[in-house]
Design an enzyme around this catalytic site. Structure first.
Site, PDB file in Angstrom:
ATOM      1  N   SER A 122       0.806  -1.223   0.000  1.00  0.00           N
ATOM      2  CA  SER A 122       0.000   0.000   0.000  1.00  0.00           C
ATOM      3  C   SER A 122       0.839   1.273   0.000  1.00  0.00           C
ATOM      4  O   SER A 122       1.905   1.333   0.624  1.00  0.00           O
ATOM      5  CB  SER A 122      -0.875  -0.016   1.264  1.00  0.00           C
ATOM      6  OG  SER A 122      -1.382   1.265   1.527  1.00  0.00           O
ATOM      7  N   GLU A 124       0.133   3.636   1.755  1.00  0.00           N
ATOM      8  CA  GLU A 124       0.203   4.068   3.158  1.00  0.00           C
ATOM      9  C   GLU A 124       1.603   3.852   3.732  1.00  0.00           C
ATOM     10  O   GLU A 124       1.975   4.446   4.735  1.00  0.00           O
ATOM     11  CB  GLU A 124      -0.806   3.283   4.005  1.00  0.00           C
ATOM     12  CG  GLU A 124      -2.193   3.857   4.032  1.00  0.00           C
ATOM     13  CD  GLU A 124      -2.287   5.174   4.798  1.00  0.00           C
ATOM     14  OE1 GLU A 124      -1.945   5.204   5.991  1.00  0.00           O
ATOM     15  OE2 GLU A 124      -2.699   6.177   4.201  1.00  0.00           O
ATOM     16  N   TYR A 146      -1.555   0.257  10.680  1.00  0.00           N
ATOM     17  CA  TYR A 146      -1.833  -0.370   9.381  1.00  0.00           C
ATOM     18  C   TYR A 146      -0.626  -0.216   8.454  1.00  0.00           C
ATOM     19  O   TYR A 146      -0.146  -1.175   7.862  1.00  0.00           O
ATOM     20  CB  TYR A 146      -3.081   0.271   8.747  1.00  0.00           C
ATOM     21  CG  TYR A 146      -3.306  -0.132   7.300  1.00  0.00           C
ATOM     22  CD1 TYR A 146      -3.954  -1.322   6.975  1.00  0.00           C
ATOM     23  CD2 TYR A 146      -2.849   0.685   6.248  1.00  0.00           C
ATOM     24  CE1 TYR A 146      -4.142  -1.688   5.651  1.00  0.00           C
ATOM     25  CE2 TYR A 146      -3.040   0.319   4.923  1.00  0.00           C
ATOM     26  CZ  TYR A 146      -3.687  -0.867   4.629  1.00  0.00           C
ATOM     27  OH  TYR A 146      -3.870  -1.233   3.316  1.00  0.00           O
TER      28      TYR A 146
HETATM   29  P1  NAP Z   1     -11.573  -4.795   1.683  1.00  0.00           P
HETATM   30  O1  NAP Z   1     -12.693  -4.436   0.764  1.00  0.00           O
HETATM   31  O2  NAP Z   1     -11.576  -4.286   3.083  1.00  0.00           O
HETATM   32  O3  NAP Z   1     -11.461  -6.398   1.725  1.00  0.00           O
HETATM   33  C1  NAP Z   1     -10.664  -7.056   2.670  1.00  0.00           C
HETATM   34  C2  NAP Z   1     -10.863  -8.557   2.536  1.00  0.00           C
HETATM   35  O4  NAP Z   1     -10.023  -9.234   3.499  1.00  0.00           O
HETATM   36  C3  NAP Z   1     -12.299  -9.036   2.810  1.00  0.00           C
HETATM   37  O5  NAP Z   1     -12.617 -10.026   1.871  1.00  0.00           O
HETATM   38  C4  NAP Z   1     -12.184  -9.639   4.204  1.00  0.00           C
HETATM   39  O6  NAP Z   1     -13.122 -10.650   4.455  1.00  0.00           O
HETATM   40  C5  NAP Z   1     -10.800 -10.254   4.131  1.00  0.00           C
HETATM   41  N1  NAP Z   1     -10.221 -10.593   5.443  1.00  0.00           N
HETATM   42  C6  NAP Z   1      -9.969  -9.747   6.456  1.00  0.00           C
HETATM   43  N2  NAP Z   1      -9.413 -10.423   7.479  1.00  0.00           N
HETATM   44  C7  NAP Z   1      -9.312 -11.728   7.122  1.00  0.00           C
HETATM   45  C8  NAP Z   1      -8.830 -12.919   7.744  1.00  0.00           C
HETATM   46  N3  NAP Z   1      -8.330 -12.909   8.972  1.00  0.00           N
HETATM   47  N4  NAP Z   1      -8.864 -14.089   7.075  1.00  0.00           N
HETATM   48  C9  NAP Z   1      -9.374 -14.123   5.823  1.00  0.00           C
HETATM   49  N5  NAP Z   1      -9.862 -13.033   5.172  1.00  0.00           N
HETATM   50  C10 NAP Z   1      -9.833 -11.853   5.819  1.00  0.00           C
HETATM   51  O7  NAP Z   1     -10.164  -4.343   1.030  1.00  0.00           O
HETATM   52  P2  NAP Z   1      -9.810  -3.927  -0.489  1.00  0.00           P
HETATM   53  O8  NAP Z   1     -10.034  -2.466  -0.650  1.00  0.00           O
HETATM   54  O9  NAP Z   1     -10.428  -4.899  -1.427  1.00  0.00           O
HETATM   55  O10 NAP Z   1      -8.231  -4.111  -0.455  1.00  0.00           O
HETATM   56  C11 NAP Z   1      -7.636  -5.368  -0.782  1.00  0.00           C
HETATM   57  C12 NAP Z   1      -6.218  -5.382  -0.240  1.00  0.00           C
HETATM   58  O11 NAP Z   1      -5.455  -4.335  -0.827  1.00  0.00           O
HETATM   59  C13 NAP Z   1      -6.077  -5.190   1.266  1.00  0.00           C
HETATM   60  O12 NAP Z   1      -4.969  -5.955   1.686  1.00  0.00           O
HETATM   61  C14 NAP Z   1      -5.760  -3.712   1.417  1.00  0.00           C
HETATM   62  O13 NAP Z   1      -5.062  -3.467   2.630  1.00  0.00           O
HETATM   63  C15 NAP Z   1      -4.892  -3.500   0.185  1.00  0.00           C
HETATM   64  N6  NAP Z   1      -4.889  -2.160  -0.391  1.00  0.00           N
HETATM   65  C16 NAP Z   1      -6.056  -1.552  -0.711  1.00  0.00           C
HETATM   66  C17 NAP Z   1      -6.042  -0.312  -1.320  1.00  0.00           C
HETATM   67  C18 NAP Z   1      -7.302   0.399  -1.714  1.00  0.00           C
HETATM   68  O14 NAP Z   1      -7.239   1.616  -1.974  1.00  0.00           O
HETATM   69  N7  NAP Z   1      -8.431  -0.293  -1.805  1.00  0.00           N
HETATM   70  C19 NAP Z   1      -4.800   0.306  -1.602  1.00  0.00           C
HETATM   71  C20 NAP Z   1      -3.631  -0.361  -1.271  1.00  0.00           C
HETATM   72  C21 NAP Z   1      -3.683  -1.607  -0.676  1.00  0.00           C
HETATM   73  P3  NAP Z   1     -14.554 -10.365   5.163  1.00  0.00           P
HETATM   74  O15 NAP Z   1     -15.512 -10.159   4.029  1.00  0.00           O
HETATM   75  O16 NAP Z   1     -14.773 -11.616   5.920  1.00  0.00           O
HETATM   76  O17 NAP Z   1     -14.394  -9.139   6.030  1.00  0.00           O
HETATM   77  N1  GDD Z   2     -12.466   7.307   6.203  1.00  0.00           N
HETATM   78  C1  GDD Z   2     -12.580   8.628   6.300  1.00  0.00           C
HETATM   79  N2  GDD Z   2     -13.723   9.154   6.822  1.00  0.00           N
HETATM   80  N3  GDD Z   2     -11.552   9.407   5.877  1.00  0.00           N
HETATM   81  C2  GDD Z   2     -11.706  10.742   5.963  1.00  0.00           C
HETATM   82  C3  GDD Z   2     -12.855  11.342   6.481  1.00  0.00           C
HETATM   83  C4  GDD Z   2     -13.914  10.509   6.944  1.00  0.00           C
HETATM   84  O1  GDD Z   2     -14.941  10.961   7.427  1.00  0.00           O
HETATM   85  N4  GDD Z   2     -12.697  12.692   6.408  1.00  0.00           N
HETATM   86  C5  GDD Z   2     -11.506  12.922   5.871  1.00  0.00           C
HETATM   87  N5  GDD Z   2     -10.882  11.745   5.600  1.00  0.00           N
HETATM   88  C6  GDD Z   2      -9.529  11.613   5.048  1.00  0.00           C
HETATM   89  C7  GDD Z   2      -8.609  10.716   5.898  1.00  0.00           C
HETATM   90  O2  GDD Z   2      -8.097  11.439   7.010  1.00  0.00           O
HETATM   91  C8  GDD Z   2      -7.551  10.332   4.866  1.00  0.00           C
HETATM   92  O3  GDD Z   2      -6.564  11.339   4.794  1.00  0.00           O
HETATM   93  C9  GDD Z   2      -8.330  10.334   3.529  1.00  0.00           C
HETATM   94  O4  GDD Z   2      -9.595  10.952   3.795  1.00  0.00           O
HETATM   95  C10 GDD Z   2      -8.561   8.936   2.931  1.00  0.00           C
HETATM   96  O5  GDD Z   2      -9.113   8.096   3.926  1.00  0.00           O
HETATM   97  P1  GDD Z   2      -9.679   6.615   3.569  1.00  0.00           P
HETATM   98  O6  GDD Z   2     -10.644   6.707   2.444  1.00  0.00           O
HETATM   99  O7  GDD Z   2     -10.162   6.024   4.859  1.00  0.00           O
HETATM  100  O8  GDD Z   2      -8.415   5.853   2.987  1.00  0.00           O
HETATM  101  P2  GDD Z   2      -6.883   5.763   3.455  1.00  0.00           P
HETATM  102  O9  GDD Z   2      -6.092   6.613   2.511  1.00  0.00           O
HETATM  103  O10 GDD Z   2      -6.740   6.001   4.906  1.00  0.00           O
HETATM  104  O11 GDD Z   2      -6.562   4.224   3.210  1.00  0.00           O
HETATM  105  C11 GDD Z   2      -6.999   3.574   2.009  1.00  0.00           C
HETATM  106  O12 GDD Z   2      -5.990   3.653   1.042  1.00  0.00           O
HETATM  107  C12 GDD Z   2      -4.767   2.962   1.372  1.00  0.00           C
HETATM  108  C13 GDD Z   2      -3.785   3.198   0.205  1.00  0.00           C
HETATM  109  O13 GDD Z   2      -3.174   4.436   0.346  1.00  0.00           O
HETATM  110  C14 GDD Z   2      -7.331   2.118   2.370  1.00  0.00           C
HETATM  111  O14 GDD Z   2      -7.922   1.487   1.268  1.00  0.00           O
HETATM  112  C15 GDD Z   2      -6.076   1.332   2.741  1.00  0.00           C
HETATM  113  O15 GDD Z   2      -6.410  -0.053   2.906  1.00  0.00           O
HETATM  114  C16 GDD Z   2      -5.068   1.498   1.591  1.00  0.00           C
HETATM  115  O16 GDD Z   2      -3.882   0.784   1.867  1.00  0.00           O
END
Ligand code: NAP
Ligand code: GDD
Length: 321
Positions: A122, A124, A146
């Site tokens: 990520s 992050e 995280y």
């Molecule tokens: P998500 O929608 O929160 O999905 C997370 C998945 O992980 C769900 O299917 C959840 O299952 C499963 N899970 C959580 N804990 C588990 C456990 N102990 N054993 C088995 N399964 C488990 O996340 P996403 O947005 O699709 O992201 C996918 C991956 O990419 C994550 O690793 C996230 O950290 C990473 N990532 C995401 C982003 C982004 O912007 N979306 C960016 C960078 C990296 P349940 O349905 O049972 O909860």
């Molecule tokens: N969730 C949330 N809720 N975020 C808020 C809010 C609110 O009400 N108001 C402002 N924000 C700001 C957060 O402080 C952060 O700076 C930004 O919006 C994005 O927040 P999220 O959408 O929760 O995502 P994230 O950037 O913290 O994390 C996501 O992206 C990562 C990759 O950079 C997640 O998908 C992580 O799993 C992923 O790794």
């Protein structure tokens, strides 16, 4: 080709499963046991995939699933993925997002070292960024439990590649969104809030830091990059991003204006949504992915915002009829 996807019930897992089915893969999804099943995001393809119970916390269950299904590719997407929860549950987050990756890699090393592995790393990890834009060589400074856990997951993937010759890949993905994004993440919270206000179901939207900037892309584009990494002769680490950054306020403004509303009348700030340490600015440089994988994003920021608002308008209009 046989793929095992952990986290198949999540946003990315569902898009990746669709892509692999289109490529004629046999797809197995690892799901954890729950008293109620919520497979909403994969309901439309559930007849075409197999779902098998195992848990990132349980080493034997992971070995068994890999031994039984003998995947050629493993995509490790499962994680505790919500940054704020990682301050309340730092130990569990570490177990899932850090040690869980080692469990996956150990299982592959034990069963078949030829299995190709994708780790969901990520942006992050860059946290308090050392340079703009961030690329594969930018050093990490994570700002949440995280982010710290994801740094471990990244380096253990690199370590198993270098130590045991695994085809282990780390995709450093910047934020990617879609109508399937969880409702607690800021983009979906905004588009759901906009639709509720437009339909008269709500009259305000409470948010935290509006100044934070993110490089937002479309999840459907990003899962293609995951697959491309595993098709290369050489494994590697890749930044996947659009190269553009926007503030939360810009996202809010565009989402409200798409339904002819002025966000200033509805958005309030609430300290409950402000984080103990913030990642102020993310902007990625995906030129290595473009050069080696031929990957580029297809959906623009404006198209993404509109797609998400339209989807929430449609969902909430039909549920109120
Ligand atoms: P998500 O929608 O929160 O999905 C997370 C998945 O992980 C769900 O299917 C959840 O299952 C499963 N899970 C959580 N804990 C588990 C456990 N102990 N054993 C088995 N399964 C488990 O996340 P996403 O947005 O699709 O992201 C996918 C991956 O990419 C994550 O690793 C996230 O950290 C990473 N990532 C995401 C982003 C982004 O912007 N979306 C960016 C960078 C990296 P349940 O349905 O049972 O909860
Ligand atoms: N969730 C949330 N809720 N975020 C808020 C809010 C609110 O009400 N108001 C402002 N924000 C700001 C957060 O402080 C952060 O700076 C930004 O919006 C994005 O927040 P999220 O959408 O929760 O995502 P994230 O950037 O913290 O994390 C996501 O992206 C990562 C990759 O950079 C997640 O998908 C992580 O799993 C992923 O790794």
């Amino acid at each position: 080709m046989r793929a095992l996807i952990t986290g198949i019930t999540g946003q990315d897992g569902s898009y990746l499963a669709e892509l692999l089915l289109d490529q004629r893969y046999e797809v197995t999804g690892m799901v954890r046991r729950s008293s109620t099943e919520s497979f909403e995001r994969v309901n439309h393809i559930k007849d075409k995939i197999s779902l098998v119970q195992a848990d990132l916390l349980d080493q034997l269950s992971i070995i068994n699933i890999i031994e039984e299904f003998r995947p050629t590719e493993v995509y490790n997407l499962a994680a505790q993925s919500f940054v704020p929860t990682s301050w309340n549950q730092p130990v569990l987050t570490g177990q899932f997002d850090a040690i869980g990756v080692t469990r996956m890699l150990e299982a592959i090393k034990l069963v078949d070292k030829k299995i190709r592995f994708y780790q969901a790393s990520s942006s992050e990890m860059f946290g308090k960024v050392k340079e703009v834009p961030q690329k594969e060589t930018t050093s990490f400074h994570p700002r949440s439990p995280y982010g710290v856990a994801k740094v471990y997951g990244h380096w253990i993937t690199v370590n198993y590649r270098e130590s045991y010759g695994l085809h282990a890949n780390s995709g450093i993905l910047f934020n990617h969104e879609s109508p399937r994004r969880g409702l607690e993440f800021v983009t979906r919270k905004i588009t759901d809030g906009v639709a509720r206000i437009k339909l008269g179901l709500s009259d305000k939207l409470a948010l935290g830091n509006l100044d934070a900037k993110r490089d937002w892309g479309f999840a459907g584009d990003y899962v293609r990059a995951m697959w491309l990494m595993l098709q290369q002769d050489e494994p590697g680490d890749y930044v996947i991003a659009t190269g553009q950054t926007h503030s939360v306020e810009q996202f809010v403004s565009l989402a409200f204006s798409h339904v002819d509303l002025d966000y200033k009348k509805y958005v309030v700030t609430d300290p409950r949504f402000v984080r103990p340490a913030e990642v102020d600015l993310l902007q990625g440089d995906a030129s290595l992915a473009k050069k080696n994988l031929g990957w580029e994003p297809r959906v623009s920021f404006e198209e993404l915002v509109k797609m998400m608002v339209d989807a929430d308008m449609e969902r909430l209009s039909s549920s109120t009829k």
